[in-house]
Design a protein around this motif. Structure first.
Motif, PDB file in Angstrom:
ATOM      1  N   ILE A   1      56.832 -11.779  10.103  1.00 55.60           N
ATOM      2  CA  ILE A   1      58.204 -11.488   9.654  1.00 55.60           C
ATOM      3  C   ILE A   1      58.180 -11.381   8.134  1.00 55.60           C
ATOM      4  CG2 ILE A   1      60.596 -12.224   9.653  1.00 55.60           C
ATOM      5  CD1 ILE A   1      59.452 -11.535  12.421  1.00 55.60           C
ATOM      6  N   ARG A   2      58.561 -10.213   7.618  1.00 51.31           N
ATOM      7  CA  ARG A   2      58.464  -9.949   6.189  1.00 51.31           C
ATOM      8  C   ARG A   2      59.698 -10.482   5.448  1.00 51.31           C
ATOM      9  NH1 ARG A   2      58.106  -4.672   4.478  1.00 51.31           N
ATOM     10  NH2 ARG A   2      56.626  -5.329   2.849  1.00 51.31           N
TER      11      ARG A   2
ATOM     12  N   ASP B   1      58.716  -2.766  13.128  1.00 47.98           N
ATOM     13  CA  ASP B   1      60.094  -2.786  13.650  1.00 47.98           C
ATOM     14  C   ASP B   1      60.165  -2.172  15.044  1.00 47.98           C
ATOM     15  OD1 ASP B   1      60.958  -4.055  11.405  1.00 47.98           O
ATOM     16  OD2 ASP B   1      61.883  -2.289  10.479  1.00 47.98           O
TER      17      ASP B   1
ATOM     18  N   SER C   1      61.005  -4.784   8.512  1.00 57.18           N
ATOM     19  CA  SER C   1      61.218  -6.231   8.434  1.00 57.18           C
ATOM     20  C   SER C   1      60.213  -7.014   9.276  1.00 57.18           C
ATOM     21  CB  SER C   1      62.638  -6.567   8.891  1.00 57.18           C
ATOM     22  OG  SER C   1      62.833  -6.123  10.242  1.00 57.18           O
ATOM     23  N   LYS C   2      59.601  -6.347  10.251  1.00 55.73           N
ATOM     24  CA  LYS C   2      58.650  -7.046  11.127  1.00 55.73           C
ATOM     25  C   LYS C   2      57.388  -6.206  11.311  1.00 55.73           C
ATOM     26  CE  LYS C   2      59.529  -7.441  15.570  1.00 55.73           C
ATOM     27  NZ  LYS C   2      60.056  -7.900  16.875  1.00 55.73           N
TER      28      LYS C   2
END
Length: 448
Positions: A95-96, A137, A151-152
């Motif tokens: 998870i960024r 994502d 984001s992922k």
């Protein structure tokens, strides 16, 4: 001009230890600067059983390759195999902190390093982690996520696991030989690098490396490695079958397997025989080619049944359009391609490790038995270039000792003399003839 970078592959096999010194040329081809092989007596089924014998064999092979190539060898890329090797698929998730920042190499490496933290059974360790595909994502099928936004970050990995003691024994042998181990690479992956094309990996292909102690398998589909396995049967088991079935010594069993063996009994005639000299004045033994082939075929059928079982784990989901590529010393057996096609139902070709080598390479190195060694050089070069692109400025420990000296001719002459001696030895110990065509006293007279 920068100093040339020499990468060394060390194939520690059951029957031989091969050391190959390579350099990548500007045209992308691999130039083999020197190579040597020695008999391996301390390895069984791909695992080190005698440290001292293995270290001595490594030292001899490295010394001869160093002398031929004029390169001072200090670091090597080593292959690992053995029936303890197994693989599994695993997914990693990261998870960024900021989805508006580009994905970096650091994040990709962190995701990979997390795979080494997977809980293992006591006595096992992770040998290698190979990325298959990335997901950003929830968007799958991404080969290179660097520079993307999201984001992922997720990734599917092919994780290769082996016994800790087996890996440590290899490292111990390398260190006691006075060398540094650059990388430990699974042998079927190295062989695949040497003999498979990118189009085959995309279409779906299985490489089957039949060595002296093990048969190594790697399955690719859509340019992704999906499965690896090691079967604890190889050429040595066939030799042992011949020794017991024909009641002869191991040395003669190996010789007749190599010179007269066939994978399909029906391709041989009953009236073709080989005469094996008796021990200490005993009567010689006559073995028909057909009986010899029957022994070989029975064991190879068992090996290909196990190979087919491993392939079906992937082939049931993804069709292997390119079929099977056979390589390794065992692939040199006559009619083995026909038997493999019959047992697996897939198209089969023989893999020679010469596609990525320069035209000046010795013909001997084009043999399937050197596929793993050449693949180790290629994998070593690939890893070196990856590290260099990351800005880690890797430095090869293998340096040229002096200006090139034309030793190649001398080595070839020595090999020719050895081959000549071997040929004369075989002539005196193994006689091929048709039943009733010659008399024994005539043969003895000719040999004397």
């Amino acid at each position: 001009m920068s100093d040339p970078v020499y990468i060394v592959g060390l194939d520690i096999g059951t029957t031989k230890i091969a050391c190959i010194v390579g350099e990548k040329m500007p045209n992308g081809k691999i130039e083999i600067r020197g190579y040597a092989k020695t008999e391996s007596t301390g390895v069984k089924r791909g695992m080190v059983f005698n440290i001292e014998e293995t270290v001595d064999a490594i030292k001899r092979a490295v010394s001869m390759a160093s002398e031929q190539s004029n390169v001072e060898i200090k670091s090597v890329n080593v292959g690992i195999a053995g029936h303890h090797i197994k693989s599994l698929q695993h997914r990693g998730v990261l998870i960024r902190e900021n989805a508006d920042v580009e994905i970096t190499d650091h994040e990709i490496d962190k995701l990979k390093q997390d795979m080494y933290k997977i809980c293992m059974t006591p006595g096992e360790e992770i040998i290698d982690v190979i990325p298959q595909e990335y997901i950003v994502d929830d968007e799958p099928g991404i080969r290179q996520p660097k520079g993307m936004l999201g984001s992922k970050l997720e990734a599917n990995y092919h994780v290769i696991i082996g016994q800790t003691s087996a890996a440590k024994n290899i490292v111990k042998c390398i260190e006691r030989a006075g060398l540094v181990m650059e990388n430990m690479i699974l042998e079927p992956i190295a062989s695949a690098a040497a003999v498979l094309g990118d189009d085959e990996k995309e279409a779906g292909v299985a490489i089957v490396d039949i060595g002296g102690g093990t048969t190594d398998i790697a399955v690719f589909y859509d340019s992704i490695i999906y499965h690896t396995a090691v079967i604890p049967f190889g050429g040595n088991v066939i030799t042992e079958d011949i020794r017991q079935g024909c009641s002869i010594i191991k040395k003669h069993a190996e010789e007749i397997k190599v010179k007269f063996g066939s994978a399909v009994a029906s391709e041989n005639r009953d009236d073709e025989v080989v005469s094996i000299p008796g021990i200490r004045g005993r009567e010689p033994k006559e073995i028909s080619f057909k009986n010899l082939a029957s022994i070989i075929q029975a064991r190879l059928e068992e090996i290909f049944d196990l190979v087919n079982h491993e392939i079906q784990k992937v082939n049931s989901q993804h069709k292997l359009i390119a079929g099977i590529v056979l390589t390794g010393g065992g692939a040199m057996m006559k009619h083995i391609r026909q038997l493999a096609e019959f047992k697996t139902g897939l198209e089969v070709r023989l893999g020679y490790p010469n596609e990525y080598l320069s035209n000046e390479t010795s013909e001997e190195l084009a043999s399937p038995m050197y596929s793993t060694g050449i693949g180790l050089v290629m994998e070593g070069i690939a890893k070196y270039e990856i590290d260099k692109k990351k800005g880690e400025n890797p430095q090869s420990l293998n340096k040229g000792k002096r200006v090139e000296i034309p030793v190649q001719k001398e080595v070839k002459e020595d090999r020719a003399e050895e081959k000549d001696t071997e040929s004369r030895f075989v002539l005196k110990n193994i006689i091929t003839r048709f039943t009733g065509f010659f008399k024994q006293e005539d043969l003895d007279k000719d040999l004397n």
